[in-house]
Write an enzyme that holds these catalytic residues in place. Structure first.
Site, short mmCIF file in Angstrom:
data_model
loop_
_atom_site.label_atom_id
_atom_site.label_comp_id
_atom_site.label_asym_id
_atom_site.label_seq_id
_atom_site.Cartn_x
_atom_site.Cartn_y
_atom_site.Cartn_z
N THR A 35 0.83 -1.21 0.00
CA THR A 35 0.00 0.00 0.00
C THR A 35 0.87 1.26 0.00
O THR A 35 0.47 2.29 -0.56
CB THR A 35 -0.99 0.03 1.18
OG1 THR A 35 -0.27 0.10 2.40
CG2 THR A 35 -1.91 -1.17 1.17
N MET A 67 10.63 -6.54 4.54
CA MET A 67 10.81 -7.27 5.79
C MET A 67 12.11 -8.09 5.78
O MET A 67 12.10 -9.31 5.87
CB MET A 67 9.59 -8.19 6.04
CG MET A 67 8.29 -7.45 6.16
SD MET A 67 8.32 -6.26 7.52
CE MET A 67 6.79 -5.37 7.24
N ASN A 114 13.44 4.56 4.91
CA ASN A 114 12.50 3.54 5.35
C ASN A 114 11.29 4.21 5.99
O ASN A 114 11.42 5.26 6.61
CB ASN A 114 13.20 2.65 6.39
CG ASN A 114 12.29 1.58 6.98
OD1 ASN A 114 11.62 0.84 6.24
ND2 ASN A 114 12.25 1.48 8.29
N GLU A 147 23.14 1.55 10.13
CA GLU A 147 23.38 0.19 10.60
C GLU A 147 22.59 -0.17 11.85
O GLU A 147 22.54 -1.33 12.24
CB GLU A 147 24.89 -0.06 10.78
CG GLU A 147 25.62 0.81 11.79
CD GLU A 147 25.74 2.29 11.40
OE1 GLU A 147 25.51 2.64 10.21
OE2 GLU A 147 26.03 3.10 12.30
N ALA A 190 -0.97 8.79 8.15
CA ALA A 190 0.44 9.17 8.28
C ALA A 190 1.33 8.59 7.17
O ALA A 190 1.87 9.32 6.35
CB ALA A 190 0.96 8.76 9.66
N GLU A 191 1.45 7.27 7.10
CA GLU A 191 2.44 6.68 6.18
C GLU A 191 2.25 7.11 4.73
O GLU A 191 3.19 7.52 4.06
CB GLU A 191 2.38 5.15 6.25
CG GLU A 191 2.81 4.60 7.58
CD GLU A 191 2.83 3.08 7.60
OE1 GLU A 191 3.48 2.47 6.75
OE2 GLU A 191 2.18 2.49 8.49
N ARG A 195 23.70 -14.90 2.65
CA ARG A 195 23.19 -13.53 2.66
C ARG A 195 23.98 -12.68 1.65
O ARG A 195 23.42 -11.81 0.98
CB ARG A 195 23.39 -12.99 4.08
CG ARG A 195 22.93 -11.60 4.29
CD ARG A 195 23.44 -11.09 5.63
NE ARG A 195 22.46 -10.23 6.23
CZ ARG A 195 22.65 -9.54 7.34
NH1 ARG A 195 23.78 -9.63 7.99
NH2 ARG A 195 21.72 -8.75 7.82
N HIS A 221 8.48 3.58 8.90
CA HIS A 221 8.22 2.74 10.07
C HIS A 221 6.91 3.19 10.73
O HIS A 221 6.70 4.40 10.91
CB HIS A 221 9.38 2.84 11.08
CG HIS A 221 9.17 1.96 12.26
ND1 HIS A 221 9.39 0.59 12.21
CD2 HIS A 221 8.72 2.23 13.51
CE1 HIS A 221 9.09 0.07 13.39
NE2 HIS A 221 8.69 1.04 14.19
C1 GAR Z 1 3.73 -0.66 6.70
O1 GAR Z 1 2.90 -0.36 7.78
C2 GAR Z 1 5.16 -0.28 7.02
O2 GAR Z 1 5.28 0.89 7.78
C3 GAR Z 1 5.60 -1.48 7.82
O3 GAR Z 1 5.05 -2.58 7.12
C4 GAR Z 1 3.83 -2.18 6.48
C5 GAR Z 1 3.89 -2.56 5.02
O4 GAR Z 1 2.65 -2.35 4.40
N1 GAR Z 1 7.04 -1.55 7.92
C6 GAR Z 1 7.68 -1.94 9.01
O5 GAR Z 1 7.11 -2.35 10.00
C7 GAR Z 1 9.19 -1.85 8.94
N2 GAR Z 1 9.78 -1.95 10.23
P1 GAR Z 1 2.52 -2.20 2.82
O6 GAR Z 1 3.21 -3.40 2.17
O7 GAR Z 1 1.04 -2.22 2.58
O8 GAR Z 1 3.15 -0.90 2.42
#
Ligand code: GAR
Length: 204
Positions: free
Chosen positions: A15, A93, A110, A150, A182-183, A68, A112
């Site tokens: 999203t 992730m 990133n 890091e 927010a995001e 890795r 969060h």
């Molecule tokens: C989002 O809420 C993002 O902030 C979180 O994963 C979700 C992904 O949703 N990220 C973390 O937690 C990173 N530490 P999306 O695939 O729908 O964008």
């Protein structure tokens, strides 16, 4: 000036990727252009979103590599092939190695889903972040966009936005509100800001 070449790294629903695609179409992001979407999972719905928007996709599946290092080298190759200048982790992730991170110093951001420094760091991702916020009983949470260094979720903060917790919230309702309020707003704004700063060659 050519727009900054952006890669968005995803793992799930995408999203936030969609918010970036929409912001690019709406002209909110104009100093950068999404050139590549890389998913850590071959089945992530985010890949469909990228394809629907006509954006090139790649899959970097860590299970397909024995180490890795090999996985990250393959990821770097696909980024370099496209001349990527800015990496956006949008629900990616996977914790990248210090070697990978130092390569993209101040060129990787990133999103969060909390107000850092609360509910962040190793083990805090996705719904777990909202579970922790509700368990603690905070009344305000939100989202943060930051540079990646890091330290997990420890890089310099670019933007934050607060979201109120409501009576009866569940981790799922809270996650949705944090995304909507927010995001999906600050991630595109931060991408435009950082892209502009890269073009201007100024200090970030
Ligand atoms: C989002 O809420 C993002 O902030 C979180 O994963 C979700 C992904 O949703 N990220 C973390 O937690 C990173 N530490 P999306 O695939 O729908 O964008």
């Amino acid at each position: 000036m050519n727009p900054v070449k952006i890669a968005v790294l995803v793992s799930g629903g995408g999203t936030n990727l969609q918010a970036l695609i929409d912001a690019q179409k709406a002209g909110i992001i104009k100093s950068g252009e999404i050139n590549l979407v890389v998913s850590s999972s071959p089945t992530a719905y985010a890949l469909e979103r990228a394809k629907n928007a006509g954006i090139e996709t790649a899959v970097a599946n860590k299970h397909a590599y024995s180490t890795r290092k090999e996985f990250e080298e393959a990821l770097i190759s696909s980024l370099e092939e496209k001349g990527i200048e800015l990496i956006v982790l949008a629900g990616f992730m996977y914790i990248l190695s210090p070697e990978f991170i130092s390569r993209y110093k101040e060129r990787m951001i990133n999103v969060h889903p909390s107000l850092i420094p609360s509910f962040c760091g190793d083990g805090f991702y996705g719904l777990r972040v909202h579970e922790a916020a509700l368990a603690y009983g905070v009344k305000v949470t939100g989202a943060t966009v930051h540079f990646v260094n890091e330290i997990t979720d420890g890089g310099k903060i670019i933007m934050q936005k607060a979201v109120e917790i409501q009576e009866g919230d569940t981790p799922e309702t809270l996650q949705k509100r944090v995304m909507q309020e927010a995001e999906w707003i600050i991630l595109p704004q931060a991408v435009e800001k950082v892209s502009k700063d890269i073009i201007n060659g100024g200090t970030i």
